[in-house]
Design a protein around this motif. Sequence first.
Motif, mmCIF file in Angstrom:
data_model
loop_
_atom_site.group_PDB
_atom_site.id
_atom_site.type_symbol
_atom_site.label_atom_id
_atom_site.label_comp_id
_atom_site.label_asym_id
_atom_site.label_seq_id
_atom_site.Cartn_x
_atom_site.Cartn_y
_atom_site.Cartn_z
ATOM 1 N N GLY A 1 0.790 -1.153 -0.068
ATOM 2 C CA GLY A 1 -0.082 0.183 0.119
ATOM 3 C C GLY A 1 0.869 1.349 0.158
ATOM 4 N N GLU A 2 0.363 2.350 -0.049
ATOM 5 C CA GLU A 2 0.981 3.696 -0.096
ATOM 6 C C GLU A 2 1.562 4.051 1.065
ATOM 7 O OE1 GLU A 2 2.268 6.216 -1.616
ATOM 8 O OE2 GLU A 2 0.688 7.453 -2.408
ATOM 9 N N ASP A 3 2.883 4.341 1.233
ATOM 10 C CA ASP A 3 3.477 4.728 2.552
ATOM 11 C C ASP A 3 4.169 6.170 2.165
ATOM 12 O OD1 ASP A 3 6.567 3.837 4.087
ATOM 13 O OD2 ASP A 3 4.667 4.662 4.828
ATOM 14 N N VAL A 4 3.940 7.120 2.933
ATOM 15 C CA VAL A 4 4.405 8.503 2.833
ATOM 16 C C VAL A 4 5.324 9.044 3.985
ATOM 17 C CG1 VAL A 4 3.581 10.784 2.519
ATOM 18 C CG2 VAL A 4 2.201 9.039 1.732
ATOM 19 N N GLU A 5 6.430 9.353 3.730
ATOM 20 C CA GLU A 5 7.496 9.824 4.755
ATOM 21 C C GLU A 5 7.946 11.159 4.438
ATOM 22 O OE1 GLU A 5 7.965 5.972 6.213
ATOM 23 O OE2 GLU A 5 9.154 7.718 6.690
ATOM 24 N N GLN A 6 7.932 11.754 5.888
ATOM 25 C CA GLN A 6 8.205 13.114 5.878
ATOM 26 C C GLN A 6 9.332 13.314 7.146
ATOM 27 O OE1 GLN A 6 3.779 14.473 6.281
ATOM 28 N NE2 GLN A 6 5.292 16.332 6.369
ATOM 29 N N SER A 7 10.298 14.160 6.898
ATOM 30 C CA SER A 7 11.066 14.502 8.068
ATOM 31 C C SER A 7 10.173 15.432 9.216
ATOM 32 C CB SER A 7 12.262 15.572 7.600
ATOM 33 O OG SER A 7 11.642 16.658 7.101
ATOM 34 N N LEU A 8 10.680 15.239 10.478
ATOM 35 C CA LEU A 8 9.729 15.676 11.478
ATOM 36 C C LEU A 8 9.703 16.948 11.946
ATOM 37 C CD1 LEU A 8 10.022 12.403 13.763
ATOM 38 C CD2 LEU A 8 8.314 12.899 12.187
ATOM 39 N N PHE A 9 11.097 17.577 11.878
ATOM 40 C CA PHE A 9 11.156 19.194 12.349
ATOM 41 C C PHE A 9 11.816 19.837 11.233
ATOM 42 C CE2 PHE A 9 9.689 17.947 16.382
ATOM 43 C CZ PHE A 9 9.959 16.772 16.905
ATOM 44 N N LEU A 10 11.423 21.229 11.366
ATOM 45 C CA LEU A 10 12.162 22.240 10.293
ATOM 46 C C LEU A 10 12.177 23.371 11.201
ATOM 47 C CD1 LEU A 10 13.605 22.889 7.823
ATOM 48 C CD2 LEU A 10 11.182 23.396 6.983
#
Lengths: 112, 114
Positions: A1-10
């Motif tokens: 299935g779809e997996d979406v990844e992001q960095s946690l902090f900016l």
Amino acid sequence: GEDVEQSLFLSVREGDSSVINCTYTDSSSTYLYWYKQEPGAGLQLLTYIFSNMDMKQDQRLTVLLNKKDKHLSLRIADTQTGDSAIYFCAGEIYNQGGKLIFGQGTELSVKP
Amino acid sequence: DAGVIQSPRHEVTEMGQEVTLRCKPISGHNSLFWYRQTMMRGLELLIYFNNNVPIDDSGMPEDRFSAKMPNASFSTLKIQPSEPRDSAVYFCASSFGRAEEKLFFGSGTQLSVL
């Protein structure tokens, strides 16, 4: 299935540009979205991009899509303290009634 | 339109009690979604309805959770019996077809199970 990844902090300074990045796995996603969540509130749709586009600009927001690398980014120009929030990217699963899969969210902190 | 309306805004209950969360979608929207948000797991889709029919409930954690949509303007999410690990913010969202109408979220229900 779809997996979406992001960095946690900016963290950025007021007036600078912010770039929030996202990667996804499902190349059949027809639309990709960016949402903003302020403290104590629900998610608010900021902008979206159709999968056959590579760029979309909307005032201070620029969305870039690299479909080959499955990479999506949101650039906020002239970042203001009011832009401090959590930003979520989301991919739409093809032919599943509008079902969206969200990343973990990137917390943007804007310092004066 | 007032947007997606959820109630209650906050719910504090004791373990073992039944909890019912309510949602009124935006008029004219044909899809309704229940999400749960926690620090540990982020935003999880629990169930969604299309034209009042449940389409995908694979995200519902276990049998203690149930959701209904008796008509186009109302949905409930019920937890019975509730447990401390159910503590989270529960969001309802609605949409209608086009990209620019996906998704509109309610303000959420903050649930605390003691």
